[in-house]
Design an enzyme around this catalytic site. Sequence first.
Site, short mmCIF file in Angstrom:
data_model
loop_
_atom_site.label_atom_id
_atom_site.label_comp_id
_atom_site.label_asym_id
_atom_site.label_seq_id
_atom_site.Cartn_x
_atom_site.Cartn_y
_atom_site.Cartn_z
N GLY A 134 0.86 -1.19 0.00
CA GLY A 134 0.00 0.00 0.00
C GLY A 134 0.88 1.22 0.00
CB CYS B 272 5.53 -3.95 0.32
SG CYS B 272 6.41 -2.42 0.11
CE1 TYR B 273 0.99 0.96 5.69
CE2 TYR B 273 -0.60 -0.84 5.59
CZ TYR B 273 -0.18 0.35 6.14
OH TYR B 273 -0.92 0.94 7.12
CG HIS C 192 5.93 -5.42 -4.59
ND1 HIS C 192 4.66 -5.32 -4.08
CD2 HIS C 192 6.55 -4.28 -4.24
CE1 HIS C 192 4.51 -4.16 -3.47
NE2 HIS C 192 5.66 -3.51 -3.54
CD GLU D 142 2.97 -8.14 -5.48
OE1 GLU D 142 3.77 -8.86 -4.84
OE2 GLU D 142 2.66 -6.99 -5.10
CB SER E 53 -15.95 -5.28 -30.68
OG SER E 53 -15.05 -6.13 -29.98
N GLY E 54 -16.24 -8.43 -31.82
CA GLY E 54 -15.43 -9.44 -32.50
C GLY E 54 -14.08 -9.60 -31.83
N GLY E 55 -13.75 -8.70 -30.91
CA GLY E 55 -12.51 -8.82 -30.14
C GLY E 55 -12.66 -9.89 -29.06
CB VAL E 56 -10.14 -11.49 -26.81
CG1 VAL E 56 -10.08 -12.73 -25.96
CG2 VAL E 56 -9.06 -11.46 -27.83
CG ASP E 57 -11.11 -8.14 -23.80
OD1 ASP E 57 -10.45 -9.20 -23.82
OD2 ASP E 57 -10.60 -7.02 -23.78
CB SER F 132 -15.77 -12.79 -28.55
OG SER F 132 -15.67 -11.91 -29.63
CE LYS G 115 -6.93 -8.93 -24.95
NZ LYS G 115 -7.73 -7.72 -25.04
#
Length: 515
Positions: free
Chosen positions: A56, A83-84, A170, A172, A224-228, A230, A371
């Site tokens: 944080g 960290c924090y 970190h 992650e 839109s035909g895009g991945v997200d 669809s 994604k």
Amino acid sequence: MSEQETILIMNFGSQYAQLIARRVRECEVFSEIIPHTLKAEEIKRRAPKGIIMSGGPASVYADNAPKCDPAILDLGIPVLGICYGMQLGSQILGAKVKGAARREYGRTQMNVLDDSDLFAGLHGELTVWMSHGDQVESVSSDFETLANSKTCPNAAVRIRSKRFYGVQFHPEVTHTPQGMKILGNFVHGICGCGNHWRMEDFIKSEVAAIRERVGDKRVVCGLSGGVDSSVAAVLIWKAIGDRLKCIFVDNGLLRAREARSVEDTFRNHFPMNLEVVDASERFLTRLQGVTDPEKKRKIIGHEFIAVFRDVAAKVQGAQFLAQGTLYPDAIESAAAHAGGTTAVIKTHHNVGGLPAELGFELLEPFRMLFKDEVRRIGTALGLPDEIVWRHPFPGPGLAVRVLGEVTKERLDVLRQADSIFIDEIREAGLYRAIAQAFAVLLPVSTVGVMGDERTYQNVVALRAVQTEDFMTADWFRMPDEVLARMSNRIVNEVKGVNRVVYDISTKPPSTIEWE
Ligand code: XMP
């Protein structure tokens, strides 16, 4: 659900809380983000296998520093403070936290002193990513130092009796190459979680949640035909079937055969309620004489909303608008809405999506995901690779790739060149190695010679980039022979083009699109 092994992530305002959650999912363990104010009793009731206290921006000794219920550290549940989170946990358990003599930011070498649990399988020097101004200084005798660095004597600590672990860096982020191993050691080795959680579990619980939320109402979705969008459409369709209405707006600014192929793909694979609206005339008329990129974006954005609104208004009982918003989009638009600290470089009208005045409630099943996770869901739902691995395509489409005025003729020239470019990329087996590739039609004519004739025609630029996050990007090192074929085909097959150039600019200082 209650028997599901869970890691709770206590959020202290870190930009990385979702990333931690995602890493835990990568370890095949279910995770949930909770506010730092949750009381020990409630946590005990939820019986998590472990707790991760996030980083944080605050200092633990600042007046308004976010705190947690100290009794959490007495529950006997393993806790990893990052960290924090490390500083706060250590402070509660009796350590002193001080401002470091030098702020540490970036890659650092750290020495592992104890590889018995958190660092199991890791020895000697590790590269880790630090980002902090404070550090845990003096520790009581309960503390064991697991790792140190030149500037940080307690880079990682443990209090065995409390099952508390703290890391100053970190784990992650990808800049800590062994970070996944460390998190894996925590969730599997220390917390005892098995490898049970799967993306399919997300699908199952999300389908149930969508059904419950939507009830007997309807949902509209701008496909839109895009991945997200669809993958979002298919997931919602699984949940509510025909009560989902998908709207695909052909704005006349799409790539060659695009509207057709989206329609075919969906009709062949998923018999959903899909309406394709041909609004190309409308868009092209409004774009006449417009050359300024931001103006183009605004016009296209407004027109899209107008078309969408008309079609959606005819869907009886539609109460929800589905969007494929991802976690990074949500963050970016939150930052943009939070008072304009981030400069507007380009108005990306898909970020933030359709405006609130459309009057729908938003249904955004991927708001917490990244994604590549959505791609995995897409594959699990049976979407074809062609959609799941599609390069991103901007909302304003080819309008920002026909530099200068957008006309039907110029769009057609670009479409042809672009389709040769992409075909050759696929043919060379390079499509997946490239993050985004497209052709751009420049607003200049150059002299050439064809047969015995002088020509004065268009220049096409080819752009292919490699990037993780689209915030920075490098140009793709396209093999010579592939470039040669592309250029040859474009000048020979596309009428009106006599020159091809390859874009070798990085982002920054350039952007990926040319407008
Ligand atoms: P830039 O050009 O900003 O592009 O480096 C980064 C990514 O964003 C896409 N892009 C857009 N997407 N509306 C969109 O939906 C837009 O106006 C827009 N402009 C750029 C670009 O294709 C790349 O993936």
